[in-house]
Scaffold this active site. Sequence first.
Site, PDB file in Angstrom:
ATOM      1  N   CYS A   1       0.823  -1.210   0.000  1.00 33.66           N
ATOM      2  CA  CYS A   1       0.000   0.000   0.000  1.00 33.66           C
ATOM      3  C   CYS A   1       0.851   1.251   0.000  1.00 33.66           C
ATOM      4  O   CYS A   1       0.322   2.367   0.097  1.00 33.66           O
ATOM      5  CB  CYS A   1      -0.928   0.004   1.219  1.00 33.66           C
ATOM      6  SG  CYS A   1      -0.065  -0.045   2.811  1.00 33.66           S
TER       7      CYS A   1
ATOM      8  N   GLU B   1      -2.264   1.345  -4.364  1.00 30.21           N
ATOM      9  CA  GLU B   1      -1.927  -0.041  -4.031  1.00 30.21           C
ATOM     10  C   GLU B   1      -1.166  -0.630  -5.208  1.00 30.21           C
ATOM     11  O   GLU B   1      -1.503  -0.357  -6.376  1.00 30.21           O
ATOM     12  CB  GLU B   1      -3.208  -0.849  -3.782  1.00 30.21           C
ATOM     13  CG  GLU B   1      -2.999  -2.147  -3.048  1.00 30.21           C
ATOM     14  CD  GLU B   1      -3.057  -1.996  -1.542  1.00 30.21           C
ATOM     15  OE1 GLU B   1      -2.767  -2.987  -0.845  1.00 30.21           O
ATOM     16  OE2 GLU B   1      -3.393  -0.898  -1.050  1.00 30.21           O
TER      17      GLU B   1
END
Length: 510
Positions: free
Chosen positions: A415, A449
């Site tokens: 992330c 992401e």
Amino acid sequence: FHIHFPFLVTVFAASIDRQLSLTNLRYTFTFVKNIWKPKINRRIPFQSMSSITTSETPQESSVLDNTSKPTNNIATRKDGAYLVACHEDKYSELLNDKVANLKSLLNLNKDDEDVITDVYESPRKNFRMRANFNIWHDHPNRRFPSGAFYVMYDEAEKKVPCEIKVFPRGSLLLNQLMTSLWPLFETYPVLFNSLFEARFVTTLSQQAVITLCYKKPLSSDWQAAAELAATELNAKIVGRSRKLKLVAGGSETVLETLTVRDKQFKYLQMEGAFSQPNAIVCQKMIEWALDRTDDELSKNSDLLELYCGGGTFTAALAQNFRTVLATEISKASVALAQANFKENDIKNVKVVRLSSEEFTDAYVNKRPFKRLQEADVKLEDFDIRTVLVDPPRSGLDDATCELLSRFERIVYISCCPETLARDVAKLQATHTVQRAAAFDQFPYTHHLESGVYLVRNATAALSMPLDAVLSHRKDNSIVEDTEMIGIEAVEEDDEEEDGDENVSKKAKLH
């Protein structure tokens, strides 16, 4: 006189009716004080929310104007629509910028044209399945539903509350619950008293749980009111105050159904536990990892997954491997993962409650762990060829990177592109990036992401013996790596065993 007379009146009121709450006594004191104070020092009278939100006169625009000053004793509200707006006309441009930044960080330039970067877009609106809102009041001393509203904060002005009337980035169900919940505060005032935050979690299967957080302990009649509200909303309601949690509408879990390769996987999501905010993109992430590991090597070997959480990736990837060994430090997440495997009738997964650092110690026989024995796991029985990692924003520590370098294939989900690039640079001493991916979990923000698939070079040698890395690792390295995302202490009530001295106060990453 202006100080003591209101106080005496308040004491007199308390002597007449000893059942008066502290809040009512405070209101009595304030009311009498305002009457006897000189007019010039009187408090601003309370203004009903209806005069702000339902008026269609020019007065409304001045109230909502960010630059306007309070006039006619009406509270000024800053419109937060710009914080949650969906700029659909700029979506592609914003995503292309994030993908370009990812390629730059990973050095995927023209010399690496054979490295394919897959890009997975998000729905343009109604993509977030969960959101948190603070509750703000027009008047600090008179707190009623008609004078309160949902707020978020701008990173540039963290102390200025911005009113959120609608949330176009949120799911349709989330927006519906935001609107339907507020009138219930008038119907059941006990649900509103001392409320300071509301959290919404929704699923593609149209289930929802609402968490209401309070500054004061929940009263005895909260449960009954919450049960009625939960029935009206067709949702679970969780009340949280200091050291107390009450649940209305059944259990605190909801069921999410994700479709991957035309196959449905069911996931239980628990209130307060992590879940992917963008379910549509989450399905694409799982499918990408599934495609990377769908071959004969996987079918004849085992998968190691670090940071498995509630088993979002594990449940789908289990079909590609002989056996999956998954690790997770959170006791609640381990229980949730096991429930999810049972829900999907998956029987080739073993979950162990270990952090990645602890697993590294166990893998090189540095110290024993009773939790491995309790899970009936013998590491020597596994033929691990592939590793999947989905670490927190801080990325991997040096020992874990060194451990990964020993395996043939690595699927790294991240992330934070910056820490991903840092760790990939270390792994490129032994591995080569063969594929990358950008998953737009967070449209209209700079967050992205991402995923990387690495394969070990045939002639690669270990850069440093793993035992040496472990012996030189600083005891506080984990804390230093996690300062940027926050930690909370996890209290463990099981017995300590050899090699588990630090379990009782282990830092759990969010």
